[in-house]
Enzyme design. Structure first.
Site, short mmCIF file in Angstrom:
data_model
loop_
_atom_site.label_atom_id
_atom_site.label_comp_id
_atom_site.label_asym_id
_atom_site.label_seq_id
_atom_site.Cartn_x
_atom_site.Cartn_y
_atom_site.Cartn_z
N ASP A 32 0.79 -1.25 0.00
CA ASP A 32 0.00 0.00 0.00
C ASP A 32 0.82 1.30 0.00
O ASP A 32 0.45 2.27 0.69
CB ASP A 32 -0.95 0.01 1.21
CG ASP A 32 -1.94 -1.13 1.19
OD1 ASP A 32 -1.90 -1.94 0.27
OD2 ASP A 32 -2.76 -1.21 2.13
N LYS A 137 -6.72 -4.81 -3.24
CA LYS A 137 -7.36 -5.45 -2.09
C LYS A 137 -8.37 -4.50 -1.46
O LYS A 137 -8.09 -3.31 -1.29
CB LYS A 137 -6.31 -5.89 -1.06
CG LYS A 137 -5.47 -4.76 -0.47
CD LYS A 137 -4.37 -5.35 0.39
CE LYS A 137 -3.55 -4.31 1.10
NZ LYS A 137 -4.25 -3.57 2.14
N VAL A 165 3.21 0.26 4.25
CA VAL A 165 2.48 1.01 5.28
C VAL A 165 1.05 0.48 5.42
O VAL A 165 0.49 -0.04 4.48
CB VAL A 165 2.44 2.51 4.93
CG1 VAL A 165 3.85 3.08 4.93
CG2 VAL A 165 1.74 2.80 3.61
N CYS A 170 -2.06 -2.55 7.76
CA CYS A 170 -2.04 -3.47 6.61
C CYS A 170 -0.81 -4.37 6.58
O CYS A 170 -0.90 -5.51 6.10
CB CYS A 170 -2.20 -2.68 5.32
SG CYS A 170 -3.87 -2.01 5.18
C1 C5J Z 1 -3.07 0.58 5.55
C2 C5J Z 1 -4.82 1.78 6.67
N1 C5J Z 1 -2.56 0.39 4.34
N2 C5J Z 1 -4.00 2.25 7.61
N3 C5J Z 1 -4.34 1.05 5.64
O1 C5J Z 1 -2.42 0.36 6.55
O2 C5J Z 1 -5.99 2.02 6.73
#
Ligand code: C5J
Length: 241
Positions: A32, A137, A165, A170
């Site tokens: 992400d 996703k 991240v 995630c």
């Molecule tokens: C991820 C989130 N990618 N923090 N998403 O960690 O909502």
């Protein structure tokens, strides 16, 4: 044959203990690294977060990504986001909290966390090559409602180098999912980041505690060192992928 397989193994300094990785069955999974989380005006900022806190992960990931590409390692990028009609976005997720903009609302980088919008895309510094795999996703974990399991099985992957991240959301969710599916996960501490430094630290501790209950924690320097000693052998493996 036995010798050539052994020559692909590199030992990565990690906690709770070093781990031997066969590079031919290892994938780099980058979670992400999207503009929606990394840049002002995206999903992360709408939730009230200081997005500049995530920038520290970019250079370490770029270095490992470059080495992985040189080795011919399988590279998987993930993106969290939803279909334009929000049919894959549970109301419980869309309605949660008190963000300045909700998922699907128009923002400065297009609709928040919607596939195909500018904010949903991966940041230029880590942009996927056409040959690399991009997993879209709808959830936090990269295995939920995606083709990731099939992809990893197809390429004979047993080990994952995981970065991205955020560490406790995630990245952690994906590592837990992967652990239950039998993958050895090595998380890069400097290749992950959180809006909350204390959650980053605890997120890593949770992975490596109890003898590595979910996996191993290493860093980009240790992984690069282990990769460097095997580059000439793994180039050949990459050519046949
Ligand atoms: C991820 C989130 N990618 N923090 N998403 O960690 O909502």
């Amino acid at each position: 044959m036995a010798n050539s397989r052994k020559s692909l193994v590199g030992t990565v300094a990690a906690e709770p203990e070093p781990i031997d990785l066969d590079w031919s069955s290892t994938a780099l999974v980058i979670i992400d690294m999207q503009r929606d989380f990394m840049e002002p005006g995206g999903f992360g900022e709408t939730l009230g977060n200081d997005v500049s806190r995530l920038a520290r992960a970019v250079k370490p990931i770029a270095a490992v990504l470059s080495a992985a590409r040189a080795m011919g390692m399988l590279v998987v990028h993930t993106r969290e986001g939803h279909l334009p009609d929000l049919s894959d976005a549970p109301p419980a997720k869309v309605e949660r909290g008190a963000p300045s903009l909700r998922i699907g609302d128009p923002g400065p980088m297009g609709r928040i966390l919607i596939r195909g919008e500018a904010g949903h895309d991966i940041i230029p510094a880590l942009y996927p090559l056409d040959s690399e795999i991009v997993i879209d996703k709808p959830g936090k974990g990269a295995f939920y409602a995606t083709e990731l399991s099939d992809v990893l099985q197809k390429y004979g992957i047993e080990n994952l180098l995981v970065c991205g991240v955020t560490t406790e959301v995630c990245v952690n969710t994906t590592v837990r999912e992967a652990n239950d599916r039998g993958y050895r996960c090595v998380v890069l501490s400097d290749g992950c980041a959180s809006y909350f430094p204390e959650f980053h630290e605890m997120g890593l501790k949770m992975i490596k505690a109890q003898g590595g209950i979910f996996g191993w924690v290493s860093d980009s320097a240790a992984v690069l060192k282990a990769m460097a000693s095997e580059t000439s052998h793994t180039l050949a493996a990459g050519a046949s992928r």
